[in-house]
Design an enzyme around this catalytic site. Structure first.
Site, PDB file in Angstrom:
ATOM      1  N   LYS A 190       0.879  -1.180   0.000  1.00 25.84           N
ATOM      2  CA  LYS A 190       0.000   0.000   0.000  1.00 25.84           C
ATOM      3  C   LYS A 190       0.912   1.225   0.000  1.00 25.84           C
ATOM      4  O   LYS A 190       1.394   1.651   1.044  1.00 25.84           O
ATOM      5  CB  LYS A 190      -0.873  -0.018   1.256  1.00 25.84           C
ATOM      6  CG  LYS A 190      -2.182   0.769   1.134  1.00 25.84           C
ATOM      7  CD  LYS A 190      -2.030   2.215   0.696  1.00 25.84           C
ATOM      8  CE  LYS A 190      -1.902   3.144   1.867  1.00 25.84           C
ATOM      9  NZ  LYS A 190      -1.745   4.553   1.475  1.00 25.84           N
ATOM     10  N   GLY A 242       6.148   4.847   8.625  1.00 23.98           N
ATOM     11  CA  GLY A 242       5.418   6.104   8.545  1.00 23.98           C
ATOM     12  C   GLY A 242       5.521   6.854   9.858  1.00 23.98           C
ATOM     13  O   GLY A 242       6.462   6.643  10.635  1.00 23.98           O
ATOM     14  N   SER A 243       4.551   7.686  10.111  1.00 22.10           N
ATOM     15  CA  SER A 243       4.612   8.551  11.286  1.00 22.10           C
ATOM     16  C   SER A 243       4.279   7.767  12.562  1.00 22.10           C
ATOM     17  O   SER A 243       3.597   6.735  12.513  1.00 22.10           O
ATOM     18  CB  SER A 243       3.621   9.697  11.118  1.00 22.10           C
ATOM     19  OG  SER A 243       2.310   9.175  11.011  1.00 22.10           O
ATOM     20  N   THR A 244       4.716   8.284  13.684  1.00 22.41           N
ATOM     21  CA  THR A 244       4.442   7.633  14.967  1.00 22.41           C
ATOM     22  C   THR A 244       2.939   7.626  15.257  1.00 22.41           C
ATOM     23  O   THR A 244       2.408   6.633  15.752  1.00 22.41           O
ATOM     24  CB  THR A 244       5.253   8.321  16.076  1.00 22.41           C
ATOM     25  OG1 THR A 244       6.643   8.057  15.824  1.00 22.41           O
ATOM     26  CG2 THR A 244       4.896   7.787  17.461  1.00 22.41           C
ATOM     27  N   GLY A 247       1.454   4.942  13.231  1.00 24.92           N
ATOM     28  CA  GLY A 247       1.995   3.685  13.762  1.00 24.92           C
ATOM     29  C   GLY A 247       1.211   3.198  14.976  1.00 24.92           C
ATOM     30  O   GLY A 247       0.935   2.012  15.122  1.00 24.92           O
ATOM     31  N   GLU A 265       8.095   1.060  11.742  1.00 24.23           N
ATOM     32  CA  GLU A 265       9.289   1.905  11.550  1.00 24.23           C
ATOM     33  C   GLU A 265       8.790   3.342  11.512  1.00 24.23           C
ATOM     34  O   GLU A 265       8.143   3.747  10.543  1.00 24.23           O
ATOM     35  CB  GLU A 265       9.979   1.577  10.218  1.00 24.23           C
ATOM     36  CG  GLU A 265      10.505   0.163  10.102  1.00 24.23           C
ATOM     37  CD  GLU A 265      11.734  -0.097  10.941  1.00 24.23           C
ATOM     38  OE1 GLU A 265      12.386   0.877  11.372  1.00 24.23           O
ATOM     39  OE2 GLU A 265      12.024  -1.274  11.185  1.00 24.23           O
ATOM     40  N   CYS A 300      13.664   9.972   7.671  1.00 23.89           N
ATOM     41  CA  CYS A 300      13.311   9.621   9.058  1.00 23.89           C
ATOM     42  C   CYS A 300      14.507   9.757   9.983  1.00 23.89           C
ATOM     43  O   CYS A 300      14.349  10.088  11.150  1.00 23.89           O
ATOM     44  CB  CYS A 300      12.737   8.215   9.112  1.00 23.89           C
ATOM     45  SG  CYS A 300      13.778   7.015   8.304  1.00 23.89           S
ATOM     46  N   GLU A 398       9.095  16.293  15.102  1.00 24.65           N
ATOM     47  CA  GLU A 398       9.672  15.936  13.811  1.00 24.65           C
ATOM     48  C   GLU A 398       9.086  16.862  12.745  1.00 24.65           C
ATOM     49  O   GLU A 398       7.872  16.902  12.567  1.00 24.65           O
ATOM     50  CB  GLU A 398       9.338  14.478  13.471  1.00 24.65           C
ATOM     51  CG  GLU A 398       9.982  14.030  12.180  1.00 24.65           C
ATOM     52  CD  GLU A 398       9.570  12.609  11.774  1.00 24.65           C
ATOM     53  OE1 GLU A 398       8.362  12.309  11.791  1.00 24.65           O
ATOM     54  OE2 GLU A 398      10.466  11.823  11.427  1.00 24.65           O
TER      55      GLU A 398
HETATM   56  P1  NAP Z   1       2.079   8.557   7.460  1.00 27.90           P
HETATM   57  O1  NAP Z   1       1.220   9.716   7.272  1.00 27.90           O
HETATM   58  O2  NAP Z   1       2.104   7.873   8.782  1.00 27.90           O
HETATM   59  O3  NAP Z   1       1.697   7.516   6.313  1.00 27.90           O
HETATM   60  C1  NAP Z   1       2.361   6.294   6.121  1.00 27.90           C
HETATM   61  C2  NAP Z   1       1.460   5.337   5.388  1.00 27.90           C
HETATM   62  O4  NAP Z   1       0.341   5.017   6.211  1.00 27.90           O
HETATM   63  C3  NAP Z   1       0.883   5.899   4.109  1.00 27.90           C
HETATM   64  O5  NAP Z   1       0.808   4.878   3.147  1.00 27.90           O
HETATM   65  C4  NAP Z   1      -0.491   6.353   4.550  1.00 27.90           C
HETATM   66  O6  NAP Z   1      -1.399   6.421   3.511  1.00 27.90           O
HETATM   67  C5  NAP Z   1      -0.870   5.280   5.517  1.00 27.90           C
HETATM   68  N1  NAP Z   1      -1.902   5.675   6.465  1.00 27.90           N
HETATM   69  C6  NAP Z   1      -2.313   6.923   6.824  1.00 27.90           C
HETATM   70  N2  NAP Z   1      -3.291   6.858   7.752  1.00 27.90           N
HETATM   71  C7  NAP Z   1      -3.504   5.552   8.002  1.00 27.90           C
HETATM   72  C8  NAP Z   1      -4.384   4.842   8.866  1.00 27.90           C
HETATM   73  N3  NAP Z   1      -5.229   5.452   9.681  1.00 27.90           N
HETATM   74  N4  NAP Z   1      -4.308   3.501   8.856  1.00 27.90           N
HETATM   75  C9  NAP Z   1      -3.455   2.835   8.064  1.00 27.90           C
HETATM   76  N5  NAP Z   1      -2.611   3.455   7.215  1.00 27.90           N
HETATM   77  C10 NAP Z   1      -2.623   4.795   7.182  1.00 27.90           C
HETATM   78  O7  NAP Z   1       3.600   8.901   7.178  1.00 27.90           O
HETATM   79  P2  NAP Z   1       4.170   9.706   5.922  1.00 27.90           P
HETATM   80  O8  NAP Z   1       3.832  11.136   6.082  1.00 27.90           O
HETATM   81  O9  NAP Z   1       3.832   8.998   4.670  1.00 27.90           O
HETATM   82  O10 NAP Z   1       5.737   9.500   6.116  1.00 27.90           O
HETATM   83  C11 NAP Z   1       6.502  10.296   6.941  1.00 27.90           C
HETATM   84  C12 NAP Z   1       6.787   9.582   8.254  1.00 27.90           C
HETATM   85  O11 NAP Z   1       7.427   8.332   8.016  1.00 27.90           O
HETATM   86  C13 NAP Z   1       7.743  10.349   9.117  1.00 27.90           C
HETATM   87  O12 NAP Z   1       7.295  10.359  10.456  1.00 27.90           O
HETATM   88  C14 NAP Z   1       9.044   9.561   9.011  1.00 27.90           C
HETATM   89  O13 NAP Z   1       9.909   9.723  10.088  1.00 27.90           O
HETATM   90  C15 NAP Z   1       8.535   8.171   8.880  1.00 27.90           C
HETATM   91  N6  NAP Z   1       9.539   7.305   8.269  1.00 27.90           N
HETATM   92  C16 NAP Z   1      10.153   6.363   9.048  1.00 27.90           C
HETATM   93  C17 NAP Z   1      11.120   5.530   8.520  1.00 27.90           C
HETATM   94  C18 NAP Z   1      11.778   4.475   9.360  1.00 27.90           C
HETATM   95  O14 NAP Z   1      12.343   3.546   8.794  1.00 27.90           O
HETATM   96  N7  NAP Z   1      11.739   4.550  10.677  1.00 27.90           N
HETATM   97  C19 NAP Z   1      11.479   5.648   7.176  1.00 27.90           C
HETATM   98  C20 NAP Z   1      10.843   6.630   6.401  1.00 27.90           C
HETATM   99  C21 NAP Z   1       9.864   7.442   6.958  1.00 27.90           C
HETATM  100  P3  NAP Z   1      -1.782   7.849   2.852  1.00 27.90           P
HETATM  101  O15 NAP Z   1      -0.531   8.428   2.316  1.00 27.90           O
HETATM  102  O16 NAP Z   1      -2.713   7.526   1.790  1.00 27.90           O
HETATM  103  O17 NAP Z   1      -2.343   8.683   3.966  1.00 27.90           O
END
Ligand code: NAP
Ligand code: MG
Length: 495
Positions: A190, A242-244, A247, A265, A300, A398
């Site tokens: 996804k 994705g975001s905490t 998560g 992650e 991240c 962040e």
């Molecule tokens: P995000 O908003 O948490 O989204 C991540 C994924 O989850 C997207 O595919 C998103 O889909 C989906 N999603 C959103 N709401 C959801 C829900 N309620 N239930 C299930 N899935 C849902 O994060 P992002 O803005 O894409 O990415 C940035 C974050 O990722 C930052 O916090 C960064 O630090 C973290 N990150 C961590 C790592 C690591 O390895 N630790 C690596 C890279 C990034 P939609 O886009 O369609 O909303």
């Protein structure tokens, strides 16, 4: 051969973009033809219409994945054969490197120099690395009562949903599906709605490589697709980056449904500590600049907090400003561009809002701080603040943009306290000439990765990647990542 700016523009103009979901071995529209627009953040142009998946597609994909998994076409393939298919997949990613790099650059605004040098080759390398592990990692015969034979084996977990972010779209997806496929699972990817293009494109390459129908599927859509997958009773594992905040929701969905394995992650606010015996301040400054400005700070592990000792602060900042001059937003399709566009308008406004907060809470602007106005593009200058205390919002949250917070300390213990005073624990760095200090500080830092005298090094797959505390659980990369996608079985045979 390296392509010129004009050549990339020409290729972009000719590019045919696939926007449909990939379910059970074929591209399909979403039910009732529901679609959303995919936009290039560097100029606001619409790139494609993307299938907006929902419940019907999730059901179809999970069914196909379950059927394919249970049939054994993949999970029971001889290790050598599964390895061969995945190596072919990696080779096809390399063969299509220009096209994939271009898709990624257009979709999220990353410089083409980065997508060609990092994102796409690193994805191919990841898939190949896990392919090579398949026939090398075995089980155990363990010491037990002599009347028994005790075997410990690993089995694929079943249907794995990979819910991934937009900052390194193809790479973060590969870090999940590489080990998950290698371990014999069926995977449903996804992608983020901000960055679906490369995941959709490589689905056809997976099929071409010989990955059976239902074993690799891609469901573009918004967060509700991720939620439906994470809540699904027939999904065995959700691997999330994705975001905490999201998560935590994912962990909740797993708990509310079938207690599927939930690997998270998450975010970071990583400290980069510069001690007075830093071996090379100019090098530390260059690493600090790329640690926060590379990929527009949408990383991240971004070194978003520099903790610098008061005695070397002035000299460090001088060097840092010189290094930061190497980063400035430009057309992502120009191979000379060091910084691209911010991924979308929401993220762009979020970053500018943090810059305003930094100013209003009394941080001293060292450089940047403004949007760069180009033709409808979302660009922000590399920005750094000197912070009077680490209580400021920009020192704690962040930002996920090109904004650095510099914090000054005078005692090592204070530096470590400040470094660890965060809910995150993804990465950290320390600069010192003293080997003992390096080890001691490294041990005291509560983070999944610690760099000494470098930042963001380590493209090698051998290092586990992931966080302490609210930066998540489990690790991507390395042989440890394979464990996430397997169940451990003890078999006891009475002789
Ligand atoms: P995000 O908003 O948490 O989204 C991540 C994924 O989850 C997207 O595919 C998103 O889909 C989906 N999603 C959103 N709401 C959801 C829900 N309620 N239930 C299930 N899935 C849902 O994060 P992002 O803005 O894409 O990415 C940035 C974050 O990722 C930052 O916090 C960064 O630090 C973290 N990150 C961590 C790592 C690591 O390895 N630790 C690596 C890279 C990034 P939609 O886009 O369609 O909303
Ligand atoms: Mg996009």
């Amino acid at each position: 051969m390296a392509r010129s700016h004009a050549e990339w523009k020409q290729l972009a103009a000719e590019l045919k973009i696939e926007g449909r979901a990939f379910i059970n071995g074929e591209y399909r529209d979403a039910a009732e033809g529901k679609r959303f627009d995919c936009v290039n953040p560097a100029n606001g142009a619409k790139l494609a219409e993307i299938a907006h998946c929902g419940e019907a597609e999730v059901e179809a994909a999970v069914k196909a994945a379950r059927r394919a998994f249970e049939s054994g076409v993949w999970s029971e393939l001889a290790p050598l054969k599964r390895a061969a298919v995945l190596k072919r997949f990696a080779a096809l990613i390399r063969e299509h490197a220009d096209e994939l790099s271009l898709l990624e650059t257009l979709d999220v605004g990353k410089p083409i120099g980065d997508t060609t040098a990092v994102d796409v080759p690193a994805s191919a390398y990841c898939v190949e690395w896990f392919a090579e592990a398949i026939d090398k990692v075995g089980g155990e015969v363990v010491p037990v009562d002599p009347k028994l034979v005790g075997l410990v084996t690993r089995e694929p977990i079943g249907v794995v949903a990979a819910v991934v972010p937009w900052n390194f779209p193809i790479l973060m997806a590969s870090w999940k599906f590489g080990p998950a496929l290698a371990a014999g699972n069926a995977v449903i990817v996804k992608p983020s709605e901000k960055s679906p293009l490369t995941a959709i494109r490589i689905a056809a390459l997976a099929k071409q490589a010989g990955i059976p129908d239902g074993i690799f599927q891609v469901l573009p859509g918004a967060g509700d697709v991720g939620r439906l997958l994470a809540l699904h009773m027939d999904v065995d594992c959700v691997a999330f980056t994705g975001s905490t905040n999201v998560g935590k929701l994912i962990a909740g969905y797993a708990a509310q449904s079938n207690l599927k394995r939930a690997w998270l992650e998450l975010g970071g606010k990583s400290p980069n500590i510069i001690l007075p015996d830093c071996p090379d301040l100019a090098r530390a400054a260059r690493a600090a600049a790329s640690g926060i400005f590379y990929n527009m700070g949408e990383v991240c592990t971004a070194g978003s907090r520099v903790l610098v000792h008061k005695d070397i602060k002035e000299r460090f900042l001088e060097e840092f400003k010189k290094a930061a001059a190497g980063f400035f937003p430009g057309d992502p399709l120009d191979p000379a561009t060091s910084m691209g566009a911010i991924v979308d308008d929401i993220q762009y406004r979020k970053v500018l809002n943090y810059i305003d907060k930094g100013l209003s809470e009394g941080a001293n602007l060292l450089l940047g701080g403004k949007a760069v106005h180009t033709d409808k593009g979302l660009f922000i200058e590399p920005t750094a603040f000197d912070c009077p205390s680490d209580d400021l919002t920009i020192c704690r949250e962040e930002i996920f943009g090109p904004v650095l917070s510099v914090i000054t300390f005078s005692e090592l213990d204070d530096a470590i306290r400040i470094a660890n005073d965060t809910s995150y624990g993804l990465a950290a760095a320390v600069w010192t000439s003293n080997v003992s200090t390096a080890h001691q500080v490294s041990r005291r830092l509560r983070a999944g990765t610690v760099w000494v005298n470098c930042y963001d090094e380590g493209g090698d797959m051998n290092f586990p990647f992931g966080g302490y505390k609210q930066s998540g659980n489990g690790r991507d990369k390395s042989l440890h990542a394979l464990e996430k996608y397997t169940e451990l079985k003890s078999t006891l045979i009475k002789l």
